[in-house]
Design a protein around this motif. Structure first.
Motif, PDB file in Angstrom:
ATOM      1  N   VAL A  29       0.847  -1.201   0.000  1.00  0.00           N
ATOM      2  CA  VAL A  29       0.000   0.000   0.000  1.00  0.00           C
ATOM      3  C   VAL A  29       0.880   1.248   0.000  1.00  0.00           C
ATOM      4  O   VAL A  29       0.630   2.206  -0.738  1.00  0.00           O
ATOM      5  N   PHE A  30       1.921   1.216   0.815  1.00  0.00           N
ATOM      6  CA  PHE A  30       2.855   2.349   0.891  1.00  0.00           C
ATOM      7  C   PHE A  30       3.420   2.660  -0.499  1.00  0.00           C
ATOM      8  O   PHE A  30       3.410   3.808  -0.951  1.00  0.00           O
ATOM      9  N   THR A  31       3.915   1.641  -1.187  1.00  0.00           N
ATOM     10  CA  THR A  31       4.542   1.841  -2.507  1.00  0.00           C
ATOM     11  C   THR A  31       3.513   2.369  -3.508  1.00  0.00           C
ATOM     12  O   THR A  31       3.793   3.290  -4.281  1.00  0.00           O
ATOM     13  N   ALA A  32       2.314   1.787  -3.479  1.00  0.00           N
ATOM     14  CA  ALA A  32       1.258   2.226  -4.403  1.00  0.00           C
ATOM     15  C   ALA A  32       0.921   3.695  -4.166  1.00  0.00           C
ATOM     16  O   ALA A  32       0.801   4.480  -5.115  1.00  0.00           O
ATOM     17  N   GLU A  33       0.787   4.079  -2.921  1.00  0.00           N
ATOM     18  CA  GLU A  33       0.408   5.465  -2.601  1.00  0.00           C
ATOM     19  C   GLU A  33       1.548   6.427  -2.943  1.00  0.00           C
ATOM     20  O   GLU A  33       1.324   7.514  -3.475  1.00  0.00           O
ATOM     21  N   TYR A  34       2.760   6.031  -2.618  1.00  0.00           N
ATOM     22  CA  TYR A  34       3.908   6.915  -2.867  1.00  0.00           C
ATOM     23  C   TYR A  34       4.104   7.124  -4.376  1.00  0.00           C
ATOM     24  O   TYR A  34       4.347   8.241  -4.829  1.00  0.00           O
ATOM     25  N   LEU A  35       3.949   6.045  -5.138  1.00  0.00           N
ATOM     26  CA  LEU A  35       4.097   6.153  -6.597  1.00  0.00           C
ATOM     27  C   LEU A  35       3.007   7.034  -7.197  1.00  0.00           C
ATOM     28  O   LEU A  35       3.195   7.638  -8.241  1.00  0.00           O
ATOM     29  N   ALA A  36       1.876   7.096  -6.509  1.00  0.00           N
ATOM     30  CA  ALA A  36       0.763   7.932  -6.993  1.00  0.00           C
ATOM     31  C   ALA A  36       0.985   9.396  -6.624  1.00  0.00           C
ATOM     32  O   ALA A  36       0.122  10.231  -6.899  1.00  0.00           O
ATOM     33  N   GLY A  37       2.110   9.698  -5.974  1.00  0.00           N
ATOM     34  CA  GLY A  37       2.435  11.105  -5.716  1.00  0.00           C
ATOM     35  C   GLY A  37       2.224  11.559  -4.281  1.00  0.00           C
ATOM     36  O   GLY A  37       2.393  12.743  -3.969  1.00  0.00           O
ATOM     37  N   LYS A  38       1.841  10.637  -3.402  1.00  0.00           N
ATOM     38  CA  LYS A  38       1.663  11.024  -2.002  1.00  0.00           C
ATOM     39  C   LYS A  38       3.019  11.237  -1.330  1.00  0.00           C
ATOM     40  O   LYS A  38       4.030  10.718  -1.800  1.00  0.00           O
ATOM     41  N   THR A  39       3.004  11.969  -0.223  1.00  0.00           N
ATOM     42  CA  THR A  39       4.246  12.146   0.532  1.00  0.00           C
ATOM     43  C   THR A  39       4.551  10.862   1.304  1.00  0.00           C
ATOM     44  O   THR A  39       3.679   9.983   1.443  1.00  0.00           O
ATOM     45  N   LEU A  40       5.751  10.800   1.864  1.00  0.00           N
ATOM     46  CA  LEU A  40       6.112   9.628   2.680  1.00  0.00           C
ATOM     47  C   LEU A  40       5.165   9.489   3.856  1.00  0.00           C
ATOM     48  O   LEU A  40       4.763   8.384   4.229  1.00  0.00           O
ATOM     49  N   GLU A  41       4.796  10.626   4.459  1.00  0.00           N
ATOM     50  CA  GLU A  41       3.897  10.598   5.622  1.00  0.00           C
ATOM     51  C   GLU A  41       2.501  10.126   5.211  1.00  0.00           C
ATOM     52  O   GLU A  41       1.896   9.288   5.878  1.00  0.00           O
ATOM     53  N   GLN A  42       2.013  10.673   4.088  1.00  0.00           N
ATOM     54  CA  GLN A  42       0.672  10.269   3.639  1.00  0.00           C
ATOM     55  C   GLN A  42       0.653   8.788   3.259  1.00  0.00           C
ATOM     56  O   GLN A  42      -0.291   8.064   3.599  1.00  0.00           O
ATOM     57  N   ALA A  43       1.698   8.350   2.567  1.00  0.00           N
ATOM     58  CA  ALA A  43       1.758   6.942   2.154  1.00  0.00           C
ATOM     59  C   ALA A  43       1.832   6.032   3.383  1.00  0.00           C
ATOM     60  O   ALA A  43       1.167   4.986   3.446  1.00  0.00           O
ATOM     61  N   SER A  44       2.612   6.459   4.397  1.00  0.00           N
ATOM     62  CA  SER A  44       2.711   5.665   5.631  1.00  0.00           C
ATOM     63  C   SER A  44       1.368   5.606   6.342  1.00  0.00           C
ATOM     64  O   SER A  44       0.952   4.548   6.826  1.00  0.00           O
ATOM     65  N   ASP A  45       0.705   6.746   6.390  1.00  0.00           N
ATOM     66  CA  ASP A  45      -0.577   6.801   7.084  1.00  0.00           C
ATOM     67  C   ASP A  45      -1.610   5.903   6.385  1.00  0.00           C
ATOM     68  O   ASP A  45      -2.288   5.103   7.034  1.00  0.00           O
ATOM     69  N   SER A  46      -1.710   6.002   5.068  1.00  0.00           N
ATOM     70  CA  SER A  46      -2.681   5.171   4.335  1.00  0.00           C
ATOM     71  C   SER A  46      -2.380   3.694   4.544  1.00  0.00           C
ATOM     72  O   SER A  46      -3.286   2.880   4.723  1.00  0.00           O
ATOM     73  N   ALA A  47      -1.081   3.355   4.499  1.00  0.00           N
ATOM     74  CA  ALA A  47      -0.711   1.946   4.644  1.00  0.00           C
ATOM     75  C   ALA A  47      -1.022   1.449   6.057  1.00  0.00           C
ATOM     76  O   ALA A  47      -1.514   0.335   6.245  1.00  0.00           O
ATOM     77  N   SER A  48      -0.780   2.296   7.067  1.00  0.00           N
ATOM     78  CA  SER A  48      -1.074   1.886   8.450  1.00  0.00           C
ATOM     79  C   SER A  48      -2.566   1.712   8.664  1.00  0.00           C
ATOM     80  O   SER A  48      -3.004   0.762   9.323  1.00  0.00           O
TER      81      SER A  48
END
Ligand code: PXL
Length: 270
Positions: A222-241
């Motif tokens: 989820v982290f990788t998918a979100e980050y590749l979609a342009g989210k920040t590291l924090e946003q990608a971490s939050d979505s994945a958590s």
């Protein structure tokens, strides 16, 4: 959704809701073309009492030349459980030969948890992983893996200073950004991200009273998918958590070997 092509390199555990059986559906559901390089085929993951293991390292000598001839290139690499130390070299060969321009490399080291190495791993593997992570743009070790990689004493009680020290030691191993998962502080659990200015950014959430297998692989996907979609590291971490927490909440207690991530993925469709 753009048409980025991801190569995920990890084992195929036929049963157990982890590694490729998690990464493939999640990355695909995000709309990425998801290609796989299975490092091994296991009957099931190694938290069951028994497992069979077929090492696929030799097969890479058949796959790579054909990929070369076909001219395949990947926009992102997501590495998880590799299994054997020679696969580190193989992964580097994949980065060297099959990278598209500006490709992203995310490495989840996957060899330990709760202060202990998973079955089948030894310090040679840890050393090989500590060498491989230099190539990553982002590394996603849990607390145990971060300690093994850096030779830091593993503790169950610690403070922000300890976490910062761990992140700084990790930074010496990689050109990339260390994101340590499973950090527990003040009764919460989450990620610690080392920022470029040397400060630490925390993404903390509720600590649920359960822990289940495969959640690290779900987090990384989820982290990788979100980050590749342009989210920040924090946003990608939050979505994945949040995704992992939803999976844990939805999983019946007696479902001991993984989490029912399929139900959460289905609920997020469209
Ligand atoms: O979820 C990590 C993982 C992946 N693949 C295999 C495993 C494990 C953790 O034990 O055994 C085969």
């Amino acid at each position: 959704m753009d048409n980025k092509k991801i190569l995920t390199i990890q084992d195929l555990s036929c049963v157990g809701q982890c590694s490729l059986t998690v990464a493939l559906p999640i990355l695909s559901a995000y709309g990425y073309e998801t290609c796989v390089l299975p490092t091994a085929v296991l009957s099931n993951h190694t938290m069951f009492k028994k497992w069979s293991y077929l090492d696929l390292t030799p097969e890479l000598d058949n796959i790579y030349p054909v990929w070369r001839e076909n001219g395949f290139r990947f926009d992102a690499f997501l590495l998880g459980y590799l299994g054997k130390a020679p696969l580190m070299d193989a992964a580097e060969r994949a980065f060297d030969e099959f990278s598209a321009k500006d490709r992203l490399i995310v490495i989840d080291p996957v060899f330990a948890d709760n202060g202990k190495l998973y079955g089948g791993f030894d310090m040679d593997y840890v050393r090989a992983m500590a060498h491989l992570v230099r190539r990553a743009d982002i590394i996603l070790p849990n607390m145990t893996e971060a300690c093994f990689l850096t030779g830091t004493e593993y503790r169950t009680e610690y403070n922000e200073e300890y976490v910062k020290g761990l992140l700084s030691s990790l930074k010496k191993l990689t050109v990339g950004i260390p994101v340590v998962t499973g950090v527990e502080l003040d009764g919460k659990i989450g990620e610690a991200i080392l920022k470029e200015d040397g400060s630490v950014s925390y993404v903390m959430g509720e600590k649920l009273p359960v822990s289940k297998h495969g959640t690290g692989d779900i987090f990384a996907s989820v982290f990788t998918a979100e980050y590749l979609a342009g989210k920040t590291l924090e946003q990608a971490s939050d979505s994945a958590s949040v995704f992992v927490q939803d999976c844990l909440r939805a999983t019946p207690e007696e479902h001991f070997y993984g989490v029912v991530f399929e139900r959460i993925l289905k609920g997020r469709r469209g």
